[in-house]
Write a protein that holds these residues in place. Structure first.
Motif: not given
Length: 307
Positions: A171-172, A185
């Protein structure tokens, strides 16, 4: 002072004096600058493999990838390693990570005190019948520099080294390092876990795609939104002019142009070049120009770029 300690004190002094000599064409420090240490791929073509130094207000602080040959390019470019403390690995293929021990040793012998390396990279993959095993970045670093690692001696060979390993989630994520930030990311590079990075400082930004296939392009479009410089790995031609298997690992020029336009990238630098894309610059550029109208450059080792 013992003979070994005296030797390293002398070597560190000499190394530092050599490292800080600026190149003849250097000008006033830019807020954000990239030196291309390696613009090639895994082949022995005269280019070093993927690697970049990112300068913050004129000081090299970040190393992005550490492909073979980057060590030599650091010396040729007179990159001062004395403040380098952040390492961003896009993935753990040899042509992106093999030079890390040599660069860390060079940093150690040019230092007069303890060093802390903050090293980021992808989490591992367990492997399967159809996919290769990749260690996590934390495990990779332990295999190299841990107490029983291949280069365990480097931990206290010339200067005490502390390694802070970080396995990045898919995930970012955004990380602050004082005056600059790094966003990450997950990318996608076949079966190799991969990470896309963006560095922001003083209103300027640079985004590194790493090796990326079609599955990773949506994430790249998002993280590269309105970036000043998008550095895109470009080792393949448009289909069918490269081997089919390479399209499961990399993005062709047409897709590069589409992503650069969709992200609103202000400039595009093509790197990680293969002999095919190096020799085929005209068709590569024509393909990109079908979608992207901004400045496009082809990277060379030693190139300095100001986003």
């Amino acid at each position: 002072m013992g003979s070994r300690a005296a030797f390293f004190a002398w070597f560190a002094a000499c190394s530092f004096m050599l490292a800080v000599v600026p190149p003849a064409h250097a000008s006033a420090a830019e807020p954000l600058e990239v030196i291309v240490l390696g613009s090639g791929g895994p082949g022995a073509t005269g280019r070093a493999s993927a690697s970049y130094a990112v300068l913050i207000d004129g000081t090299p602080r970040i190393l992005v990838d550490a492909g073979s040959g980057a060590f030599v390019r650091i010396g040729e470019s007179k990159v001062d390693l004395d403040a380098l403390d952040v390492v961003l690995l896009t993935h753990l293929h040899v042509d992106h990570a093999a030079e890390l021990p040599g660069i860390m040793k060079a940093r150690a012998v040019s230092s007069s005190g303890p060093i802390v390396f903050k090293i980021y990279g992808p989490a591992g993959s367990p492997g399967s019948r159809d996919g290769a095993y990749f260690p996590s970045t934390r495990r990779f670093l332990d295999l190299l520099f841990g107490s029983r690692g291949a280069f365990a001696y480097l931990r206290d060979f010339a200067a005490p080294i502390t390694i802070e390993p970080h396995d990045l989630p898919p995930t970012a994520r955004s990380m602050s390092f004082g005056s600059f930030t790094v966003s990450s990311v997950a990318g996608h590079h076949g079966d190799a876990p991969a990470v896309i990075y963006r560095v922001n400082h003083d209103g300027k930004s640079v985004t590194f795609s790493g090796d990326i296939d079609a599955a990773g392009l949506p994430a790249l479009r998002r993280i590269a939104d309105r970036t000043d410089l998008l550095i895109f790995d470009a080792p393949v031609l448009d289909p069918p002019d490269s081997p089919a298997v390479l399209y499961t690992l990399h993005s062709p020029p047409q897709a590069i142009g589409q992503v650069a336009r969709a992200a609103g990238a202000r400039a595009l630098l093509l790197s990680h070049l293969s002999p095919a894309t190096d020799a085929g610059r005209d068709p590569v550029l024509r393909s990109i120009r079908q979608n992207y109208a901004g400045p496009v450059s082809f990277a060379t080792d030693g190139m300095r770029v100001h986003p």
